[in-house]
Design a protein around this motif. Sequence first.
Motif, short mmCIF file in Angstrom:
data_model
loop_
_atom_site.label_atom_id
_atom_site.label_comp_id
_atom_site.label_asym_id
_atom_site.label_seq_id
_atom_site.Cartn_x
_atom_site.Cartn_y
_atom_site.Cartn_z
N ARG A 10 2.93 8.00 -10.48
CA ARG A 10 1.43 7.00 -9.74
C ARG A 10 0.95 7.92 -8.96
O ARG A 10 -0.15 8.25 -8.85
CB ARG A 10 2.07 6.04 -9.56
CG ARG A 10 1.19 4.56 -9.07
CD ARG A 10 1.28 3.63 -8.80
NE ARG A 10 2.22 3.32 -7.73
CZ ARG A 10 3.52 2.43 -8.13
NH1 ARG A 10 3.41 2.01 -9.44
NH2 ARG A 10 4.63 2.38 -7.00
N LYS A 11 2.14 7.85 -8.06
CA LYS A 11 2.03 9.17 -6.93
C LYS A 11 0.99 10.68 -7.07
O LYS A 11 0.41 11.07 -6.07
CB LYS A 11 2.40 9.07 -5.26
CG LYS A 11 4.04 10.02 -6.03
CD LYS A 11 4.89 9.74 -4.85
CE LYS A 11 6.26 10.95 -5.04
NZ LYS A 11 7.53 10.58 -3.97
N SER B 17 6.37 5.10 -10.69
CA SER B 17 6.56 5.74 -8.79
C SER B 17 5.88 6.71 -8.68
O SER B 17 4.46 7.22 -7.82
CB SER B 17 7.35 5.07 -7.51
OG SER B 17 7.12 5.23 -6.50
N MET C 226 0.79 -1.06 0.11
CA MET C 226 -0.22 0.04 -0.31
C MET C 226 0.91 1.50 -0.02
O MET C 226 0.61 2.15 -0.50
CB MET C 226 -0.98 0.18 1.31
CG MET C 226 -2.06 0.87 1.02
SD MET C 226 -3.03 0.15 -0.44
CE MET C 226 -3.50 1.87 -1.29
N ARG C 227 1.68 1.29 0.69
CA ARG C 227 2.42 2.38 0.77
C ARG C 227 3.50 2.36 -0.66
O ARG C 227 3.59 3.95 -1.61
CB ARG C 227 3.96 1.55 1.94
CG ARG C 227 3.38 2.38 3.53
CD ARG C 227 5.44 1.86 4.10
NE ARG C 227 4.18 2.27 5.81
CZ ARG C 227 4.62 3.00 6.19
NH1 ARG C 227 4.44 4.29 5.38
NH2 ARG C 227 3.88 3.16 7.12
N LYS C 228 3.99 1.64 -0.89
CA LYS C 228 4.26 1.28 -2.96
C LYS C 228 3.28 2.33 -3.52
O LYS C 228 3.42 2.90 -4.58
CB LYS C 228 4.97 0.19 -3.19
CG LYS C 228 5.98 0.30 -2.53
CD LYS C 228 6.19 -1.31 -3.59
CE LYS C 228 7.96 -1.54 -3.46
NZ LYS C 228 8.43 -2.74 -4.63
N VAL C 229 1.82 1.81 -3.05
CA VAL C 229 0.84 2.26 -3.93
C VAL C 229 0.83 4.16 -4.16
O VAL C 229 0.89 4.51 -5.26
CB VAL C 229 -0.92 1.48 -4.12
CG1 VAL C 229 -1.70 1.74 -4.26
CG2 VAL C 229 -0.53 0.06 -4.53
N VAL C 230 0.64 4.49 -3.11
CA VAL C 230 0.32 5.74 -2.63
C VAL C 230 2.03 6.89 -2.97
O VAL C 230 1.73 7.60 -3.05
CB VAL C 230 0.63 5.89 -1.48
CG1 VAL C 230 -1.44 5.45 -1.03
CG2 VAL C 230 0.63 5.45 -0.19
N GLY C 231 2.61 5.52 -3.46
CA GLY C 231 4.48 6.32 -3.95
C GLY C 231 5.18 6.45 -3.01
O GLY C 231 6.34 6.98 -3.45
N ALA C 232 5.54 5.08 -2.49
CA ALA C 232 6.37 5.23 -1.03
C ALA C 232 7.93 4.80 -2.47
O ALA C 232 7.42 3.68 -3.35
CB ALA C 232 6.60 4.34 -0.30
N SER C 233 8.95 4.92 -2.87
CA SER C 233 9.91 4.27 -3.25
C SER C 233 10.95 3.37 -3.09
O SER C 233 10.44 3.27 -1.21
CB SER C 233 10.97 5.77 -3.73
OG SER C 233 12.26 6.21 -2.79
N TYR D 92 4.24 10.91 0.82
CA TYR D 92 5.60 10.41 0.08
C TYR D 92 5.50 11.70 -1.14
O TYR D 92 5.52 11.87 -1.47
CB TYR D 92 5.39 9.45 -0.59
CG TYR D 92 5.97 8.02 1.06
CD1 TYR D 92 6.38 7.89 0.93
CD2 TYR D 92 4.20 6.94 1.06
CE1 TYR D 92 6.98 6.44 1.45
CE2 TYR D 92 4.43 6.49 2.12
CZ TYR D 92 5.36 6.26 2.58
OH TYR D 92 6.05 5.09 3.43
#
Lengths: 810, 227
Positions: free
Chosen positions: B81-82, B78, A322-329, B110
Motif C-alpha cells: 500500500r505505502k 501495508s 491516517m498513519r496506517k493508510v500512508v504506510g505505518a506498520s 514511513y
Amino acid sequence: MFSNYVKTAFRNLVRNKLFSFINIVGLAIGLAACALILLFVRDEYGWDDHWDRAEDIYRLETTLKFPVGSDRLSPYAPDPMKDILLDAVPEVEAITRYMDGGMSVLKDGAVMLQEGMLVDQNFFDFFNLDFVQGDAKTALGNMNNVVLSQRVATSFFGEEPAFGQTISIRIGGQFRDFRVAGIIPNPVADTEIHHDFIIPFNREYFVGSRWFTEDWRFLYRNVFLKFVPGTNIEGMRALLPGLVEQHRPKRDEDIGQETARTVELHLLSLADAHLYSHAATSDPDVLKGFIGLAALILLIAVANFLNLSMARTSSRAREVAMRKVVGASRKQIVQQFLGEATALALIAMAVGFVMVEVSLPYYNEFLSAVVELDFFAGPGIAIGGLMLVIAVGLVAGSFQATYFALLRPRDVLYSNMSSDHSTGRLRGTLVVAQFTISIALMVGAFFVNKQTDYARTLDLGFNPENLVVVSGTNSNQSDTFKKRLLESPYIVSVGRSSDVPTRGSEDRLTMRPVASEELVTLDGLPTDPDFFTVFEIPLIAGRYLSDTEADYLRRNAGEGEYRERTNIVVNKSGAELLGFADPAAAVGQTVPTNLTPTQYLEATIIGVVDDFHFDSARDVIRPGIYYLDERRLSEMTVRLDRYNRDAAIAELEQVWRDMFPDQVLSYQYMSSLVEQQYQTEDQLSSALMAFTLLAIIISCLGLYGLASFAVDRRTKEIGIRRVLGASFTDVTFMLIWQFSKPIIIALFVALPVALYLVRDWLNGFAYRIELDAVPFAGVALIAIIIGWATVAGHAFKVARANPVKALRYE
Amino acid sequence: MLKLHNLSKVYRTDEVETVALDNVNIEIESGEFVAIMGPSGCGKSTLLNIIGMLDSPSDGDYVFMDENVAGYPESKLSNIRKQNIGFIFQSFNLIDELTVEENIELALLYHNIPASERRERVARVMDKVGIAHRAKHMPSQLSGGQQQRVAVARAVVGDQAMILADEPTGNLDSAHGQEVMEMLQSLNNEGTTIVMVTHSPSHADYARRTINLFDGHVVTENLRAAG
C-alpha cells in the motif's frame, strides 16, 4: 520520524491542556508520595550499614524468662558471655562492649550533663571512624583519655581547639580529669551508636557499686560480636542455648537456692538493631504498612495515568488511521505510543522529583524524631525510580499501543462511530479500583486517627499534670533533699521510687496465691511511703504504705539487710491475680513473695490501690506489687503547685545547687514523658492522613478528567436529549449518576475490606475504640459528595449548553 | 494494474450476514481514471477499501500488479500500500496537530526517505496543488477546498501509481469540487491511475469509465468516448 512523533505528542499535550495537566500531575503526585514514603522506609532499613564489615557485626541481646508471667526483654547481655564466647566459639573474631548513660561534666566551673559511653578498648575496631584529630589506635589506650564528637567538642570548647584539653567528668562518685585525645565526626542520623562522648571503661569506677557485678545477675552493657566473614549465623544461634546452659549459675550463690529465671540469648545483625532490637526505636510493622501505602498510592496514580491515556485514544484514532493508510506498520505505531507514554511518565517523574525536593524539608521536619533523608545516598534509588517510571510508561503505553495496533483504519476514516466503547469498560474498572483504594484508606486513616486520639485521652490511673521527675536521686543525701523541697510552699508533695510510670518496671516478682500452689508473677516497684499520694493513685482498700518500721523491706541505715517480713501494697489486678474475690478481701492477707533476689518473705498486703499505667498506655495494665526499699529509690517525683510552677522549678533548682553543686540537675515533666509515648503514633497517624488525602486528590483528578472527557464525547447525545425534551435537571442528574456509579461500586468493595483490616489492626491494642457503622456511612457519604463535587461543574455546563449548537458542531 | 476476480465480501455479526460485494469482476488498467457510482450502501466504499488494501475480501482473487494479494497479512499489505497507493477521503482526514507541510510529509515518513529529500518533495507537491503559501498553517485554519488540496498533495507526494478517492468532493462546494476534479484529471494525464467513488454524475464524467454498483453487483460499465 522521531521529530514528527515528538511534534504530534507535544501538540496533543498542548491542545488538551487539562488532560495533560491531570495526567502528568496525577502521576507526579503519586510518584512523589511513593518516593517520600519509600525514602523514609529505605532509610529505616538502612541504619548502621555504614560501618566496616557491618554485615559481620551482631548484637547480643537477652530475654529473661520466668516460671510464670511475662518475659523481661533486655537489649544487653550478661557480662561473662564475652569470655565464654571468645573461648568456645572460634568463629567469634572479637567482642566489644559499652555501657551508656548521662555524666556530669565540669567545665569552667559550670556543670553540664552529657550522654556518654564507657567502651572497651577495641570499640573503634568495630565502629571505624575517621578521626578528625587523634588516632583510633591510641585514643583509648590511656584510661584518662576522652574522645569527643565534633559537636560535643564545640559545645564544650566553642571555637577553641579541643584536642589536648582537659575536662573534668564525674564518674564513680568523684570528678576526674580526662584529656581530649581524639575528635571524631558527629554520629550520622541513622545510627544506634551514639558516639558523642567516649571514655575507656575502667572497672575501678565501679568498685563498691553493689549493682555493678560482673556476673549473670545484672545486664547493663551493649555487647557486639564480630564474626569471621562467611560464618553461618544460624549455626551460631544454635550454639547459644548450650553455652548458656553450661555456664549459667544454676543456684543462687548467696543462699544456695535454685534460680527461677532462665536466660535466652539472641543474635541480631547490626542492620536489624534499629528495627528489631529489644530497645528498637522503630516498628517494622509500621514500615510494612507504609510500603503497602506507597504501593496503593502508586497503583492509584498508575490507574489514573492509564485511564486518562486511554480516554484520549479515540481523539487520536484518526491520526493513527491516517498513519496506517500512508504506510505505518504496527510495529511503528506500537513504538510511537510506547515511546509517548514513557516520555510522559518521565516528565511526570521530573515534576515528581521537584515535588519531592520541595517537600523534603517539611517532610523531614514533620518526621523529625524519626528520620532524616538523603536523596542521593546511592545510585540504587535513582536507577530503581527510573526503572519503575519507565515500567509505568510502558504499561500505560501498551494499552494504547495495542489498541491502536489493532485499529482498522476503515473503521475510523469512514464512520462517525466512536471508538470509545472498546476501552470504556476497562476505564470504568480502573476508576472503581482507584476509589476502592481511596475509600479504604479513608476508613483506615479515620480509625487510626481516632485510636491515636483515644489512647491520648485514656485514663492513666494517675495524674501526670504538674509532676516533675528528678533523676539520679539515690545518694545518701536524697532524703535530706526531699525534706528541703517539702519546705517550699510551691511544692505540694514529693515521692520516691526506683522507676516512674511510662518507663515500665524491670522487676518480676513471684508470689504464691493464697488458694493455689501455682506461682504467679507480678511487676515489682520499690517506692517510698509518699509515692501514691504524689501520683494521686486512689486507694480502694486498706491503707497506703506508711513511714513505719513494719512497712519497710529495707532501710538505708546499717548494713542494708532485708527484713524477714514486710507489708506491701498491690494493685487491683494484682489482688485479682492472687485470687481474692474483691480488693477488701486481700487486705491483711500474707503472701510468700521473693522480694529479695534470693528468698521468699512473708509479705502482708495492707492496701490495694486502683490500677494505673506503668508501662506504655498501649499495654494492658499488669498486676503490680509495691513495697518500701530505701536503697532502690533513684527517681524523685515532685508535685508542683499548679499556680506557681515556675517558682517551684526555681526552688527545685536552687535546692539542688545548694546540695549538689558539682552535679547536674536532670529532670523531666511527667506530662512530656507521657506525651513522648504518643509522639511516634501521632506522626504516623498524621502521615497516613496526609497520604490518604493525596490518594483522594489523585483519584479526583482522574475522575474530573474523565468527566470532562465524557462530557465532550456526549455533547451531541445530550443535545439530542435536550431537543427531545429532557430538562436541565434531567440531564444534570443523568451525568452525575453516571459518575456516581463507579464510586458506589467502589464503596461496596472497599467498606467490607476496610472493616476487616481495621478490626484486625484494632485487635492489637489492649485499650481500643469500638467499631461502629457511623464512620463507614460517613466515609461513604463523603466519597459520594467528593465524586459529585468533582463532576458537577461539567454536568451543569453541558446541560446548560444550547443544544442546537451542540448538534451543529460535527 | 489490478484485477478483481469473483471477489466477494461478507460481513458477519452474530445475528446477520451482510453481503457487501457479490462475485465482483473488475479489471483496471494502468493509467485509467475510473469512477464508481451507485446508491448508498451498494458496496462502493467496501470495494474501494479492498482495492486500497484497508480491508480483505472474503472470497475471490485480488491481483494487484501481477500479485494475488487476497489473504496477505496486514504487514505485507501495508508495505504494498505505502509503495503504490494514495488515498483521498471525503472528510479529508488531516491530522489536527500537524501543519500543512507536516501532514503532507507524513506520507513520506514511513518510506525511509532522508529529511532533505522529504522537504524538497513536499515543497514541490505543495506548489503543484497551490498550497505552498499555507505551508505552516494548521488544518483548522484552512477552507474545505484548501484542506482537500492538502489531502491530494499527501496522496501523491510519495509518487503513488494509484490514487483512491472516496467522494473527494462530497464536503466541498461546487467551485472547490471542480478544482479538485481538475487536479485529479491532471494527475491522471501524468499517468496516475485514479479510482474514485462519487455520487456526482458530473464529476464522474471526468473519468474514462464508470462502474455502477447495486447491491454488491456490478450492474453496468460505461466507457466514455475519449476526448
